[in-house]
Write an enzyme that holds these catalytic residues in place. Structure first.
Site, mmCIF file in Angstrom:
data_model
loop_
_atom_site.group_PDB
_atom_site.id
_atom_site.type_symbol
_atom_site.label_atom_id
_atom_site.label_comp_id
_atom_site.label_asym_id
_atom_site.label_seq_id
_atom_site.Cartn_x
_atom_site.Cartn_y
_atom_site.Cartn_z
ATOM 1 N N LYS A 120 0.852 -1.154 0.024
ATOM 2 C CA LYS A 120 -0.039 -0.002 0.021
ATOM 3 C C LYS A 120 0.940 1.242 0.082
ATOM 4 O O LYS A 120 0.604 2.161 -0.849
ATOM 5 C CB LYS A 120 -0.683 0.038 1.090
ATOM 6 C CG LYS A 120 -1.539 1.303 1.411
ATOM 7 C CD LYS A 120 -2.918 1.624 0.573
ATOM 8 C CE LYS A 120 -3.262 3.003 0.641
ATOM 9 N NZ LYS A 120 -4.326 3.306 -0.336
ATOM 10 N N CYS A 158 -3.132 10.618 0.765
ATOM 11 C CA CYS A 158 -2.370 9.356 0.376
ATOM 12 C C CYS A 158 -1.103 9.657 -0.074
ATOM 13 O O CYS A 158 -0.006 9.188 0.629
ATOM 14 C CB CYS A 158 -3.135 8.701 -0.454
ATOM 15 S SG CYS A 158 -4.926 8.347 -0.106
HETATM 16 N N1 SAJ Z 1 -0.342 14.631 -9.310
HETATM 17 C C1 SAJ Z 1 0.668 15.426 -9.848
HETATM 18 N N2 SAJ Z 1 1.202 14.733 -10.954
HETATM 19 C C2 SAJ Z 1 0.809 13.614 -11.340
HETATM 20 C C3 SAJ Z 1 -0.268 12.875 -10.621
HETATM 21 C C4 SAJ Z 1 -0.793 13.390 -9.601
HETATM 22 O O1 SAJ Z 1 1.200 16.630 -9.448
HETATM 23 O O2 SAJ Z 1 1.247 13.257 -12.525
HETATM 24 C C5 SAJ Z 1 -0.938 15.448 -8.114
HETATM 25 C C6 SAJ Z 1 -2.334 15.549 -7.936
HETATM 26 O O3 SAJ Z 1 -2.654 16.911 -8.559
HETATM 27 C C7 SAJ Z 1 -2.986 15.346 -6.457
HETATM 28 C C8 SAJ Z 1 -1.972 14.273 -6.014
HETATM 29 O O4 SAJ Z 1 -1.055 14.323 -6.808
HETATM 30 O O5 SAJ Z 1 -2.786 16.414 -5.730
HETATM 31 C C9 SAJ Z 1 -2.653 12.890 -5.874
HETATM 32 O O6 SAJ Z 1 -3.688 12.530 -6.717
HETATM 33 P P1 SAJ Z 1 -3.806 11.176 -7.305
HETATM 34 O O7 SAJ Z 1 -5.192 11.343 -8.089
HETATM 35 O O8 SAJ Z 1 -2.828 10.767 -8.065
HETATM 36 O O9 SAJ Z 1 -4.272 10.286 -6.367
HETATM 37 P P2 SAJ Z 1 -5.132 10.470 -4.865
HETATM 38 O O10 SAJ Z 1 -4.267 10.691 -3.797
HETATM 39 O O11 SAJ Z 1 -6.382 10.748 -5.219
HETATM 40 O O12 SAJ Z 1 -5.342 8.613 -4.603
HETATM 41 C C10 SAJ Z 1 -4.248 7.705 -4.580
HETATM 42 C C11 SAJ Z 1 -4.175 6.618 -5.452
HETATM 43 N N3 SAJ Z 1 -2.848 5.886 -5.406
HETATM 44 C C12 SAJ Z 1 -2.283 5.842 -6.794
HETATM 45 O O13 SAJ Z 1 -2.772 6.059 -7.726
HETATM 46 C C13 SAJ Z 1 -1.102 4.789 -6.416
HETATM 47 C C14 SAJ Z 1 -5.205 5.900 -5.181
HETATM 48 O O14 SAJ Z 1 -5.412 4.493 -5.844
HETATM 49 C C15 SAJ Z 1 -5.180 5.367 -3.556
HETATM 50 O O15 SAJ Z 1 -6.188 4.451 -3.359
HETATM 51 C C16 SAJ Z 1 -5.149 6.533 -2.861
HETATM 52 O O16 SAJ Z 1 -4.027 7.295 -2.942
HETATM 53 C C17 SAJ Z 1 -5.203 6.091 -1.310
HETATM 54 O O17 SAJ Z 1 -6.077 6.048 -0.635
HETATM 55 O O18 SAJ Z 1 -4.024 5.693 -0.816
#
Ligand code: SAJ
Length: 420
Positions: free
Chosen positions: A204, A258
């Site tokens: 995780k 996360c």
């Molecule tokens: N972000 C970037 N660049 C990217 C991708 C994301 O700057 O290329 C930023 C986004 O703007 C945001 C943050 O990262 O601020 C996170 O966003 P996200 O949509 O990638 O992820 P979360 O936090 O909403 O959800 C994550 C997911 N984990 C993965 O993709 C490995 C989700 O599957 C998990 O269940 C969740 O964390 C969790 O609960 O751990």
């Protein structure tokens, strides 16, 4: 006979999980320490926003399958889905996990299943959960089935992903793993992979750390390319045409509960070894400051200026502001004397500086910063916005706009990761 399940913690993960089991015919008792959550739930209402969750909760509460209480009730399965927030010193606050586990000690009986869903530092199931359960006087390894089964759902698509995603189950022994896998098969359509508890905990954390490290790489490239006078978004776009390259996107920082948190749980346990992970966290945490610096460079000085921010949630198309890097940017801006800040974010109902109308928010503004790329921002009439502004400076932190279109209107368009 289906097992009776007690879900501890009715937040972003506990509530959808409880509702999902309930809608698959299980009797669920939901437990939360927040009175508002319980009162709302027993009326069939929810206080978080997540597509379709309200409908599902209404149905299972009406059918009597889901009931909420402020204390755990006797059951056959206990799912711990309480928060594991981060302390000031970047260590995990395990107090909710500890008190939730303690609260079920008087209730557990031989044959019960205990599942930790909360994202936790490696070793939690074996070193925290098991010793607390020993206080029940049961022989935990023989009398109970204990496992970690982390959720992997993404806010905004939780119900879909709960069903469709692959899942990991890591038990304290094989029997525990098997029992818990069988339980989740009630609704999980994805594969359920089995391992031991500490491996599941580490998986995780590793998934989110993978994202964090890759985003940090993209952010570092953005800063370098800006200095070089080229456009990082082009560099990434063309590099990603390579069959084995998949660079993430730079941005104003990493938010959510996360990716911005989980890597710390590894650093906490292995501070001398987790060097890259630690550095990546710092790189991403520094991005609001970098955007702040770029804003200053655009205007010369921010003193007595009006800055408008479009989008303050942690990612697009959600109302969730947890750990949003834009909130950090706002607090940096607030320290400038004479500055006026205004915000437009149609997803956010309550926050300071918020304006209901984007054109009002941009009235006489010297700089508009696009913080989050909500799809609805495509509907903004950019010509009208330009006409409302004082100086038409725009800083796009997400590569959302088409530069030529904005320049044609008259904007001084600036892009994070692109040098002059
Ligand atoms: N972000 C970037 N660049 C990217 C991708 C994301 O700057 O290329 C930023 C986004 O703007 C945001 C943050 O990262 O601020 C996170 O966003 P996200 O949509 O990638 O992820 P979360 O936090 O909403 O959800 C994550 C997911 N984990 C993965 O993709 C490995 C989700 O599957 C998990 O269940 C969740 O964390 C969790 O609960 O751990």
């Amino acid at each position: 006979m289906k097992e009776k399940i007690c879900v501890l913690g009715l937040g972003y993960i506990g509530l959808p999980t409880a509702a999902m089991f309930a809608s698959n015919g299980y009797d669920i008792v939901g437990v939360d320490v927040n009175k508002n959550v319980i009162e709302a739930l027993n009326e069939g209402e929810i206080i978080i926003e997540e597509p379709y969750l309200d409908v599902m909760v209404r149905e299972v509460v009406a059918s009597g399958k889901l009931k909420a209480y402020n204390k755990p009730q006797i059951a056959d399965v206990y799912i711990i889905a309480v928060p594991t927030p981060i302390n000031e010193d970047k260590t995990a606050d395990m107090s909710y996990v500890i008190s939730a586990t303690k609260s079920i000690v008087p209730l557990v009986k031989k044959g019960d299943i205990i599942i930790l869903e909360s994202t936790s530092p490696p070793g939690t199931t074996e070193n925290i959960i098991m010793p607390i359960l020993e206080e029940s006087k049961l022989n935990v390894a023989e009398d109970l089935y204990v496992a970690h089964s982390p959720e992997r759902v993404i806010p905004g698509k939780i119900l879909f992903e709960l069903v469709e995603n692959n899942r990991i189950v890591g038990g304290i022994n094989e029997e525990s793993t098997k029992k818990v896998k069988k339980l989740y098969q009630a609704f999980v359509k994805g594969e359920i992979y089995t391992t031991n508890a500490t491996t599941a905990e580490m998986c995780k954390l590793t998934e989110n750390t993978f994202r964090d490290v890759n985003i940090a790489f993209a952010n570092e490239l953005a800063i370098i390319c800006e200095e070089m006078g080229i456009n990082v978004w082009d560099v990434i776009k063309y590099s990603n045409k390579h069959p084995r390259v998949n660079i993430h996107s730079p941005g104003p920082g990493v938010g959510g509960h996360c990716i911005a948190v989980d890597p710390w749980f590894i650093v906490e346990k292995y501070p001398d070894m987790a060097k890259l992970i630690n550095l990546s966290r710092h790189t991403n945490d520094n991005m609001p400051e970098y955007v702040f610096g770029k804003s200053k460079r655009i205007l010369g000085s921010l003193k007595d200026k009006k800055v408008t921010i479009l989008g303050i949630t942690y990612k697009p198309d959600v109302d969730d502001m947890r750990e949003s890097p834009i909130i950090e940017l706002i607090s940096l801006l607030e320290d400038i004397s004479g500055i006026t800040i205004s915000i437009y974010d149609p997803y956010v109902k309550n926050y300071k500086y918020l304006e209901k109308d984007v054109y009002t928010a941009c009235k006489d503004s010297d700089l508009v910063i696009l913080g989050v790329n909500h799809k609805v921002f495509n509907e903004i009439d950019m010509k009208k916005l330009y006409d409302n502004m004082g100086q038409a400076n725009l800083l796009d932190t997400r590569n959302f706009y088409i530069e030529d279109e904005l320049r044609e209107i008259g904007f001084n368009y600036n892009l994070l990761g692109k040098g002059k």
